[in-house]
Motif scaffolding. Structure first.
Motif, PDB file in Angstrom:
ATOM      1  N   GLN A 267       0.819  -1.201   0.000  1.00 47.95           N
ATOM      2  CA  GLN A 267       0.000   0.000   0.000  1.00 47.95           C
ATOM      3  C   GLN A 267       0.858   1.258   0.000  1.00 47.95           C
ATOM      4  N   GLN A 268       1.943   1.212   0.749  1.00 51.42           N
ATOM      5  CA  GLN A 268       2.836   2.363   0.794  1.00 51.42           C
ATOM      6  C   GLN A 268       3.482   2.597  -0.570  1.00 51.42           C
ATOM      7  N   GLN A 269       3.929   1.516  -1.225  1.00 53.81           N
ATOM      8  CA  GLN A 269       4.526   1.635  -2.550  1.00 53.81           C
ATOM      9  C   GLN A 269       3.519   2.164  -3.570  1.00 53.81           C
ATOM     10  N   GLN A 270       2.276   1.691  -3.480  1.00 50.69           N
ATOM     11  CA  GLN A 270       1.241   2.172  -4.386  1.00 50.69           C
ATOM     12  C   GLN A 270       0.947   3.642  -4.160  1.00 50.69           C
ATOM     13  N   GLN A 271       0.925   4.056  -2.885  1.00 50.87           N
ATOM     14  CA  GLN A 271       0.686   5.458  -2.581  1.00 50.87           C
ATOM     15  C   GLN A 271       1.802   6.334  -3.155  1.00 50.87           C
ATOM     16  N   GLU A 272       3.046   5.878  -3.019  1.00 55.96           N
ATOM     17  CA  GLU A 272       4.168   6.631  -3.561  1.00 55.96           C
ATOM     18  C   GLU A 272       4.080   6.708  -5.078  1.00 55.96           C
ATOM     19  N   SER A 273       3.691   5.604  -5.699  1.00 50.23           N
ATOM     20  CA  SER A 273       3.549   5.575  -7.152  1.00 50.23           C
ATOM     21  C   SER A 273       2.440   6.527  -7.618  1.00 50.23           C
ATOM     22  N   ILE A 274       1.321   6.529  -6.911  1.00 41.48           N
ATOM     23  CA  ILE A 274       0.198   7.399  -7.278  1.00 41.48           C
ATOM     24  C   ILE A 274       0.553   8.864  -7.049  1.00 41.48           C
ATOM     25  N   LEU A 275       1.275   9.165  -5.987  1.00 35.73           N
ATOM     26  CA  LEU A 275       1.698  10.536  -5.728  1.00 35.73           C
ATOM     27  C   LEU A 275       2.608  11.048  -6.847  1.00 35.73           C
ATOM     28  N   LYS A 276       3.515  10.209  -7.311  1.00 37.90           N
ATOM     29  CA  LYS A 276       4.379  10.591  -8.432  1.00 37.90           C
ATOM     30  C   LYS A 276       3.565  10.800  -9.698  1.00 37.90           C
TER      31      LYS A 276
ATOM     32  N   ALA B  77      -4.367   9.446  -1.651  1.00 39.12           N
ATOM     33  CA  ALA B  77      -3.183  10.181  -2.116  1.00 39.12           C
ATOM     34  C   ALA B  77      -3.484  11.675  -2.254  1.00 39.12           C
ATOM     35  N   LEU B  78      -4.657  12.007  -2.775  1.00 36.66           N
ATOM     36  CA  LEU B  78      -5.024  13.414  -2.943  1.00 36.66           C
ATOM     37  C   LEU B  78      -5.216  14.105  -1.597  1.00 36.66           C
ATOM     38  N   ALA B  79      -5.668  13.364  -0.594  1.00 38.87           N
ATOM     39  CA  ALA B  79      -5.867  13.946   0.737  1.00 38.87           C
ATOM     40  C   ALA B  79      -4.546  14.396   1.354  1.00 38.87           C
ATOM     41  N   HIS B  80      -3.441  13.759   0.954  1.00 39.19           N
ATOM     42  CA  HIS B  80      -2.128  14.095   1.504  1.00 39.19           C
ATOM     43  C   HIS B  80      -1.251  14.820   0.492  1.00 39.19           C
ATOM     44  N   TYR B  81      -1.828  15.231  -0.632  1.00 38.59           N
ATOM     45  CA  TYR B  81      -1.028  15.898  -1.668  1.00 38.59           C
ATOM     46  C   TYR B  81      -0.684  17.319  -1.210  1.00 38.59           C
ATOM     47  N   PRO B  82       0.554  17.748  -1.407  1.00 40.13           N
ATOM     48  CA  PRO B  82       0.968  19.067  -0.904  1.00 40.13           C
ATOM     49  C   PRO B  82       0.145  20.234  -1.466  1.00 40.13           C
ATOM     50  N   ASP B  83      -0.140  20.205  -2.777  1.00 37.10           N
ATOM     51  CA  ASP B  83      -0.913  21.282  -3.400  1.00 37.10           C
ATOM     52  C   ASP B  83      -2.395  20.924  -3.332  1.00 37.10           C
ATOM     53  N   GLN B  84      -3.039  21.379  -2.265  1.00 36.41           N
ATOM     54  CA  GLN B  84      -4.432  21.003  -2.044  1.00 36.41           C
ATOM     55  C   GLN B  84      -5.385  21.684  -3.026  1.00 36.41           C
ATOM     56  N   GLN B  85      -4.997  22.807  -3.589  1.00 32.74           N
ATOM     57  CA  GLN B  85      -5.843  23.460  -4.581  1.00 32.74           C
ATOM     58  C   GLN B  85      -5.936  22.604  -5.844  1.00 32.74           C
TER      59      GLN B  85
END
Length: 324
Positions: free
Chosen positions: A70-79, A114-122
């Motif tokens: 799950q962590q690897q998938q989250q990192e992949s989706i964030l990228k 992933a979107l909930a923790h994305y730095p650019d919330q806008q």
């Protein structure tokens, strides 16, 4: 008398000794199984404890592996989200890449997290709204009816209005911005072609050069060197009917868009094509003459003689032009 008493005492002592021996024997025989039972019971408890520990360890390993995936998938989706933010405009490609990044899991849930923790919330909010509204847009597109009398540009403008209405302006640009730039470039070139007959060759080529500068990325990625050359040649030859002048203009365009070596190869290839086309035209012209002549002879020859003569002359004509 004393002797008889002594014998009786010895016999009694022997009986007591034997009795004690027998009692001790029975005691040992009963004690041994009890000891074995205690030992077996201890082994059973030990084995049970080991099984429980092994099961717990296995569950812990599975849990750790699941968390790592799950962590690897989250990192992949964030990228993937970061890449889409830098090069947005193609939501279809983004969703396809997302599907590949979350195999055997709930893509929507993974993306939401992933979107909930994305730095650019806008940006995250805009992307979230876009994805939530996509089903409504697709449904509206299926129900959309447009007149066949509309031009391609008018039809596209209607589609874009629908996108902004169902998705939102920012969301529509985020989803289909890349397509819109490409469409705008194609429509602008089409408009230039329509106005070209009223313009000089220099004006046409100058405006085309400005158009390529304005849509530099699209022109480079979609047209490339060859595509740009083809568009320029098409514009330059509008209104020109002299074959020699057409060849001269085409060679000028080759020299403008290609290196001397590539331009020479293109010129050679163009000359070969011209020769082949002329060869075909000559063959078709002589074939028409042959058919007319043979039709006039149908009344003079029998069917078999006419067929034989026609096949012979046709074969000779093919040999003459194609050497086969």
């Amino acid at each position: 008398m004393k002797q008889a008493w002594l014998i009786a005492a010895v016999l009694s002592l022997l009986v007591i000794i034997v009795a004690v021996g027998i009692w001790l024997g029975f005691g040992s025989s009963y004690a041994a199984p009890q000891s074995d039972q205690t030992q077996v019971s201890g082994q059973t408890i030990t084995h049970t404890g080991q099984s429980v520990d092994a099961s717990n360890s296995h569950n812990d390993n599975n849990s750790n592996e699941s968390m790592m995936r799950q962590q690897q998938q989250q990192e992949s989706i964030l990228k993937l989200i970061q890449s889409f933010q830098k090069n947005s405009g193609n939501i279809t490609q983004f969703m396809a890449q997302l599907q590949q990044s979350c195999v055997d899991t709930d893509c929507q849930a993974q993306l939401k997290q992933a979107l909930a923790h994305y730095p650019d919330q806008q940006f995250a909010t805009t992307l979230t709204q876009l994805i939530e509204r996509l089903p409504a847009y697709e449904k509206a597109m299926q129900a959309k009816i447009m007149s066949t009398q509309m031009s391609p540009q008018q039809r596209y403008e209607e589609i874009w209005k629908l996108r902004e209405q169902t998705l939102g302006q920012a969301e529509a640009q985020l989803a289909f911005g890349e397509e819109k730039v490409l469409a705008s470039y194609q429509f602008a070139y089409g408009d230039l072609l329509n106005r070209a007959p009223q313009m000089t060759q220099q004006q046409r080529l100058s405006e085309f050069s400005q158009l390529q500068q304005r849509y530099q990325v699209v022109s480079k990625n979609i047209d490339g060197q060859s595509g740009s050359y083809d568009k320029a040649v098409k514009l330059a030859l509008i209104g020109e009917t002299d074959p020699m002048q057409q060849k001269h203009i085409t060679q000028q365009m080759r020299d403008r868009y290609f290196s001397p070596q590539d331009a020479a190869q293109l010129a050679k290839r163009a000359e070969q094509i011209d020769q082949q086309q002329q060869q075909v035209q000559n063959y078709q012209s002589e074939l028409a003459t042959l058919k007319q002549d043979m039709n006039e002879r149908k009344q003079q020859l029998s069917d078999s003689a006419w067929q034989q003569q026609y096949q012979l002359r046709l074969e000779q004509l093919r040999q003459k032009h194609f050497n086969q």
